[in-house]
Design a protein around this motif. Sequence first.
Motif, short mmCIF file in Angstrom:
data_model
loop_
_atom_site.label_atom_id
_atom_site.label_comp_id
_atom_site.label_asym_id
_atom_site.label_seq_id
_atom_site.Cartn_x
_atom_site.Cartn_y
_atom_site.Cartn_z
N GLU A 172 10.49 12.51 -21.11
CA GLU A 172 9.27 12.96 -21.75
C GLU A 172 8.12 11.97 -21.51
N ILE A 173 7.98 11.56 -20.26
CA ILE A 173 6.93 10.61 -19.88
C ILE A 173 5.60 11.35 -19.78
N SER A 174 4.56 10.81 -20.40
CA SER A 174 3.24 11.41 -20.30
C SER A 174 2.17 10.33 -20.31
N TYR A 175 1.12 10.54 -19.53
CA TYR A 175 0.01 9.60 -19.42
C TYR A 175 -1.22 10.15 -20.12
N ALA A 176 -2.03 9.24 -20.64
CA ALA A 176 -3.23 9.66 -21.36
C ALA A 176 -4.40 8.76 -20.97
N ASP A 190 0.83 -1.21 0.00
CA ASP A 190 0.00 0.00 0.00
C ASP A 190 0.86 1.25 0.00
N GLN A 191 1.91 1.27 0.81
CA GLN A 191 2.79 2.44 0.87
C GLN A 191 3.55 2.63 -0.44
N VAL A 192 3.94 1.54 -1.06
CA VAL A 192 4.64 1.61 -2.35
C VAL A 192 3.73 2.22 -3.41
N LEU A 193 2.48 1.78 -3.45
CA LEU A 193 1.53 2.31 -4.44
C LEU A 193 1.30 3.80 -4.22
N ILE A 194 1.16 4.20 -2.96
CA ILE A 194 0.96 5.62 -2.64
C ILE A 194 2.16 6.44 -3.08
N ALA A 195 3.37 5.93 -2.79
CA ALA A 195 4.59 6.67 -3.13
C ALA A 195 4.73 6.88 -4.63
N HIS A 196 4.18 5.99 -5.43
CA HIS A 196 4.30 6.10 -6.89
C HIS A 196 3.12 6.84 -7.52
N GLY A 197 2.23 7.38 -6.70
CA GLY A 197 1.14 8.20 -7.22
C GLY A 197 -0.25 7.74 -6.87
N GLY A 198 -0.38 6.51 -6.38
CA GLY A 198 -1.67 6.02 -5.93
C GLY A 198 -2.42 5.23 -6.99
N LEU A 199 -2.99 4.09 -6.58
CA LEU A 199 -3.68 3.20 -7.50
C LEU A 199 -4.91 3.86 -8.12
N GLU A 200 -5.65 4.61 -7.33
CA GLU A 200 -6.85 5.26 -7.86
C GLU A 200 -6.49 6.25 -8.97
N HIS A 201 -5.42 7.01 -8.75
CA HIS A 201 -4.98 7.96 -9.77
C HIS A 201 -4.49 7.22 -11.01
N TRP A 202 -3.74 6.14 -10.81
CA TRP A 202 -3.24 5.31 -11.92
C TRP A 202 -4.39 4.82 -12.79
N ASN A 203 -5.48 4.42 -12.16
CA ASN A 203 -6.60 3.84 -12.90
C ASN A 203 -7.34 4.87 -13.77
N HIS A 204 -7.01 6.15 -13.61
CA HIS A 204 -7.62 7.17 -14.46
C HIS A 204 -7.00 7.18 -15.86
N HIS A 254 16.86 4.72 -10.61
CA HIS A 254 17.06 6.00 -9.92
C HIS A 254 16.59 7.12 -10.83
N ASP A 255 16.84 8.35 -10.40
CA ASP A 255 16.42 9.55 -11.14
C ASP A 255 14.92 9.53 -11.43
N TYR A 256 14.13 9.42 -10.37
CA TYR A 256 12.68 9.42 -10.53
C TYR A 256 12.20 10.72 -11.16
N VAL A 257 11.19 10.60 -12.00
CA VAL A 257 10.53 11.77 -12.58
C VAL A 257 9.04 11.68 -12.26
N GLU A 258 8.41 12.84 -12.15
CA GLU A 258 6.97 12.89 -11.91
C GLU A 258 6.27 13.36 -13.16
N ALA A 259 5.23 12.64 -13.55
CA ALA A 259 4.47 12.99 -14.75
C ALA A 259 3.00 12.75 -14.47
#
Length: 243
Positions: A239-243, A10-24, A201-206
């Motif tokens: 240049e990571i982007s989600y759609a 659960d903490q890992v999923l939250i740290a990477h942006g959250g499962l609910e957000h991912w499912n969008h 390493h070198d995490y990016v947020e997108a």
Amino acid sequence: MTAQKHQLLDQVLIAHGGLEHWNHFSKVRATLVTGGSLWGMKGLTQDSAPRQMTVWLHEQRASVMPFGGLDQRTAYTPDRIAIETTAGKVIAERSAPRESFRDHGETTPWDPLQRAYFNGYALWSYLTMPFLFTSPGVLTEEVEPWQEGTQRWRRLQVTFPENIATHCAVQDFYFGEDFLLRRHDYNVDVSGGLPAAQYVHDYVEADGLRMPGKRRAYRRGANGQPDKDALLVAIDLSEISYA
């Protein structure tokens, strides 16, 4: 499932942006540059030209372009790999592509379709982790932690079902105090079970999600330590982007 195991995932999923957000989102695109010695071991050449990687998040589907020609791309699913033009004309294809690796060793040459299959399943896996761990049939278990220099990393052992194409059935993932991925251990079944330790390493947020920008996979020794002189695969994502 123990409460501790639940808590780590659960903490890992939250740290990477959250499962609910991912499912969008339904797909991710990224610019990809790869290198390392694996390609030479497979009788292939690898340039440093950037390529466009597209991964579908909730189905095992991926594509990279250009591939073998400026107007060509791959079309990957676990049951079929193809090289096609950007207009959709099939240049080459193979059904049940995993079967073509039967009896392969570490230095068995790969043809273009095998290379395309490896690229497809590997990048699909990397770009859907750790949310992939919540898929039906995937089992997770927290195992003993790992001491990496002065750092103590918690480990999640993940067992994948047969219907998910990935490096091997059982893989280990190491997480830092911030619950972000630090290391990923696996055996490359399509290359004679080659043991690898991949550092990220070198995490990016997108778009509110977090993804490692750099991956470096080394040969893993019997003692679990990487051979830093044996870089198998290098992957840079931007240049990571989600759609």
